[in-house]
Scaffold this motif. Structure first.
Motif, short mmCIF file in Angstrom:
data_model
loop_
_atom_site.label_atom_id
_atom_site.label_comp_id
_atom_site.label_asym_id
_atom_site.label_seq_id
_atom_site.Cartn_x
_atom_site.Cartn_y
_atom_site.Cartn_z
N VAL A 63 -45.64 -7.68 41.91
CA VAL A 63 -45.25 -7.27 40.56
C VAL A 63 -44.88 -8.50 39.73
O VAL A 63 -45.29 -8.62 38.56
CB VAL A 63 -44.07 -6.28 40.62
CG1 VAL A 63 -43.56 -5.98 39.21
CG2 VAL A 63 -44.50 -4.99 41.31
N ARG A 64 -44.14 -9.42 40.32
CA ARG A 64 -43.75 -10.63 39.59
C ARG A 64 -44.96 -11.47 39.25
O ARG A 64 -45.07 -12.00 38.14
CB ARG A 64 -42.76 -11.43 40.43
CG ARG A 64 -42.32 -12.72 39.73
CD ARG A 64 -41.33 -13.50 40.59
NE ARG A 64 -40.99 -14.77 39.95
CZ ARG A 64 -40.06 -14.92 39.03
NH1 ARG A 64 -39.37 -13.86 38.62
NH2 ARG A 64 -39.79 -16.11 38.51
N ILE A 65 -45.87 -11.61 40.18
CA ILE A 65 -47.07 -12.42 39.94
C ILE A 65 -47.90 -11.82 38.81
O ILE A 65 -48.38 -12.53 37.92
CB ILE A 65 -47.90 -12.54 41.23
CG1 ILE A 65 -47.14 -13.37 42.27
CG2 ILE A 65 -49.25 -13.18 40.93
CD1 ILE A 65 -47.80 -13.39 43.64
N ILE A 66 -48.05 -10.49 38.84
CA ILE A 66 -48.86 -9.82 37.82
C ILE A 66 -48.24 -9.99 36.44
O ILE A 66 -48.94 -10.35 35.48
CB ILE A 66 -49.04 -8.33 38.17
CG1 ILE A 66 -49.97 -8.18 39.37
CG2 ILE A 66 -49.62 -7.56 36.97
CD1 ILE A 66 -50.08 -6.75 39.89
N PHE A 67 -46.93 -9.75 36.33
CA PHE A 67 -46.29 -9.73 35.01
C PHE A 67 -45.82 -11.11 34.54
O PHE A 67 -45.71 -11.32 33.33
CB PHE A 67 -45.11 -8.75 35.01
CG PHE A 67 -45.53 -7.32 35.00
CD1 PHE A 67 -45.90 -6.70 33.83
CD2 PHE A 67 -45.56 -6.58 36.17
CE1 PHE A 67 -46.30 -5.38 33.81
CE2 PHE A 67 -45.95 -5.25 36.17
CZ PHE A 67 -46.32 -4.65 34.98
N ARG A 68 -45.56 -12.03 35.46
CA ARG A 68 -45.05 -13.34 35.05
C ARG A 68 -46.12 -14.43 35.09
O ARG A 68 -45.99 -15.44 34.39
CB ARG A 68 -43.89 -13.75 35.97
CG ARG A 68 -42.67 -12.85 35.87
CD ARG A 68 -42.01 -12.96 34.51
NE ARG A 68 -41.53 -14.30 34.27
CZ ARG A 68 -40.33 -14.75 34.65
NH1 ARG A 68 -39.49 -13.93 35.29
NH2 ARG A 68 -39.95 -15.98 34.37
N GLU A 69 -47.15 -14.25 35.87
CA GLU A 69 -48.16 -15.30 36.01
C GLU A 69 -49.51 -14.92 35.39
O GLU A 69 -50.11 -15.72 34.68
CB GLU A 69 -48.37 -15.63 37.50
CG GLU A 69 -47.10 -16.03 38.25
CD GLU A 69 -46.52 -17.35 37.76
OE1 GLU A 69 -47.26 -18.13 37.14
OE2 GLU A 69 -45.32 -17.59 37.99
N ILE A 70 -49.97 -13.70 35.64
CA ILE A 70 -51.31 -13.32 35.20
C ILE A 70 -51.31 -12.73 33.80
O ILE A 70 -52.09 -13.15 32.93
CB ILE A 70 -51.94 -12.32 36.21
CG1 ILE A 70 -52.15 -13.02 37.56
CG2 ILE A 70 -53.27 -11.78 35.67
CD1 ILE A 70 -52.72 -12.11 38.63
N LEU A 71 -50.43 -11.75 33.55
CA LEU A 71 -50.44 -11.06 32.26
C LEU A 71 -50.25 -11.99 31.07
O LEU A 71 -50.95 -11.82 30.05
CB LEU A 71 -49.38 -9.95 32.26
CG LEU A 71 -49.36 -9.04 31.02
CD1 LEU A 71 -50.71 -8.35 30.84
CD2 LEU A 71 -48.25 -8.00 31.15
#
Length: 324
Positions: free
Chosen positions: A227-235
């Protein structure tokens, strides 16, 4: 409504890529550069001004009609000539100080009032459908692109299934079978049902590329959750793409709502709609062309403004990324 993915399926620039540290040290300067580019683009400024005008017209429609003295449902029999087939009295469809855009032939309803309230319908449907489409498309695209496997397979098959349908025909069929109550809500839902796969496909494509980048691998190695990777890194790296796609979606949804109303499956009379007004004007265009021209011009200019604005934003964003 379909999205063009040719220019948007390029690889996004990762916010955490160490090779770009010098560029990312001064994001405010980059933002100021993009803002200056936007403010010096006359096409973007004129388009934004017209869109703002229509939004204000929609918001303040009750106040504007109060000032004009005529509501969208009020008949003025004195403004039409019953001896000449109930056509408006006076030149240009009865345009006067009393009726700013003239009156409808046959009924005498004020066209300005119906244009103002019709703007409410068009903007509500288009912006709501864009918001819902964007949320669903981004979520589905991120899930499919990041997790892959069975999740990607299922979401991709659903996208292909919906994209294979002739959307307009099925929208007409679905809306014809649904009750007339809450028609604006139903329009938003049906339009979004067939619109989200196009954005989801773009988001999935870029997510597949971004998740292989070094900054995502570093986040995984540090123990960051999915969840952190998706919202903090990718999105964050998809923001420019999402903004451009959403801006380009609005004119398509405006046209879709107008087309459905023109065909009689959109908003139900007497609720004003630009597409509905154009349809009603068809039998009268030979004797009262202004009844057709006015709503047609408002619709054309709004679609053109959103399309131009979306193209300008895409061009400015691309040039900004190139300079970075």
């Amino acid at each position: 409504m379909t999205f063009s993915s040719t220019s948007l399926e390029s690889e996004a620039t990762p916010a955490g890529d160490s090779s770009l540290d010098t560029t990312l040290e001064s994001p405010p300067a980059s933002g100021r550069r993009l803002l200056r580019a936007f403010l010096t683009d006359w096409g973007a400024m004129l388009s934004s001004a017209y869109i703002l005008l229509i939004i204000l017209m929609a918001i303040f429609a009750p106040l504007l009609t109060m000032l004009s003295g005529w509501g969208p449902y009020k008949f003025d029999q004195s403004a039409i000539d019953p001896n000449l087939g109930a056509i408006p009295i006076g030149p240009f469809g009865g345009i006067s100080a009393e009726h700013w855009f003239g009156v409808e032939p046959g009924s005498g309803r004020d066209i300005f009032a119906r244009i103002a309230y019709g703007a409410r319908v068009s903007m509500t449907v288009a912006l709501s459908a864009t918001l819902l489409t964007t949320v669903i498309g981004v979520v589905m695209g991120l899930l499919a692109g990041y997790f892959g496997g069975l999740i990607d397979l299922v979401i991709s098959r659903v996208m292909e299934f919906l994209m294979a349908f002739p959307a307009l025909i099925f929208m007409i069929a679905i809306l014809s079978a649904l009750p007339a109550d809450n028609r604006v809500f139903l329009l938003v839902v049906v339009i979004s049902l067939f619109g989200w796969p196009y954005l989801a496909r773009i988001v999935r494509s870029q997510t597949l590329s971004l998740k292989e980048r070094e900054f995502v691998e570093a986040a995984k190695a540090s123990g960051a959750t999915s969840v952190r990777i998706i919202f903090r890194e990718i999105l964050p790296n998809l923001q420019s793409t999402i903004i451009v796609m959403a801006t380009l979606a609005v004119p398509g949804y405006i046209g879709t709502e107008a087309g459905l109303s023109f065909l009689g499956v959109g908003v139900v009379p007497p609720t004003p709609s630009w597409g509905q007004m154009i349809a009603a004007a068809t039998p009268w265009y030979a004797v009262d062309p202004m009844y057709f021209v006015i709503p047609g011009a408002f619709l054309f200019l709004l679609v053109l403004s959103f399309t131009t604005l979306g193209d300008r934003i895409r061009t400015i964003a691309t040039s900004g990324e190139a300079r970075s």
